[in-house]
Scaffold this motif. Structure first.
Motif, short mmCIF file in Angstrom:
data_model
loop_
_atom_site.label_atom_id
_atom_site.label_comp_id
_atom_site.label_asym_id
_atom_site.label_seq_id
_atom_site.Cartn_x
_atom_site.Cartn_y
_atom_site.Cartn_z
N LYS A 56 -6.69 0.70 -4.24
CA LYS A 56 -6.08 1.99 -3.93
C LYS A 56 -4.88 2.27 -4.82
O LYS A 56 -4.72 3.38 -5.35
N ASP A 108 0.85 -1.19 0.00
CA ASP A 108 0.00 0.00 0.00
C ASP A 108 0.88 1.24 0.00
O ASP A 108 1.22 1.80 1.04
N VAL A 121 -6.21 -2.86 -1.00
CA VAL A 121 -4.88 -2.30 -1.30
C VAL A 121 -4.70 -2.17 -2.81
O VAL A 121 -4.25 -1.14 -3.31
#
Length: 199
Positions: free
Chosen positions: A184, A140, A181
């Motif tokens: 994103k 991330d 994750v």
């Protein structure tokens, strides 16, 4: 111990300075943020209050090592090389790294300030990094923005920031769940590519 030289880049949280006697090396040092509740506190205090990070430079150095451990060898050249944290002669701590130069020998510009056309391989490399480093290893990383991508040459990006997601509140399970994750990371890259196309 290192001696800091001239200022190379001024950031919001930090300064990047040359390292005296070591051509091609620079160092990131934290600086008091101009305004934080009317004061100029130590930046580590701000970061601890806002994000729960005790040591900002150590946090970035650890994240860099994590990303490099996940990175295929042929992609490591597209990340700035860091060498760890050292004390400076004026009593500060600094994260030491290679200076990124362009083909003309000047400090490389980032994607925000760039005015030159980029080659097709530039985006291809960033796409490989997205897929083979961050998506493949569920990292991330929130430093994927134009200001953190330097241009060594029109076909050679260099990523210079190494911050990963940090759990600030109890129960933020999405920071550890692979699906969230990946979503994103994909959003970060998609936004950056869209901004590149418009500039």
């Amino acid at each position: 111990m290192i001696e800091l030289g001239p200022l190379l880049v001024q950031g919001g949280w930090c300064q990047i300075l040359a390292v005296q006697g070591q051509p091609g090396m620079c160092a990131k040092v934290l600086i008091p943020k101009r305004r934080f509740k009317g004061t100029r506190p130590d930046p580590d205090i701000i970061v601890k209050k806002k994000y729960g990070i005790d040591d900002f430079l150590e946090y970035e150095w650890n994240n860099y090592q994590k990303i490099m451990a996940a990175c295929p060898d042929d992609l490591k050249a597209y990340f700035v090389r860091m060498h760890g944290i050292q004390m400076t002669t004026d009593g500060r701590r600094a994260l030491v790294m290679n200076t990124v130069f362009n083909d003309q020998g000047a400090i490389a510009s980032n994607l925000v300030s760039n005015t030159e056309p980029l080659g097709p391989k530039f985006r291809e490399i960033l796409e490989r990094i997205r897929k083979e480093v961050f998506i493949a290893h569920n990292i991330d990383h929130f430093g994927i923005v134009r200001r953190n991508i330097l241009i060594r040459n029109p076909n050679h990006p260099v990523i210079i920031d190494f911050q990963t997601g940090r759990e600030r509140f109890r129960g933020q399970f999405w920071l550890h769940h692979p699906w969230f994750v990946k979503q994103k990371i994909n959003r970060c890259f998609r936004k950056m590519f869209q901004e590149m196309d418009k500039s």
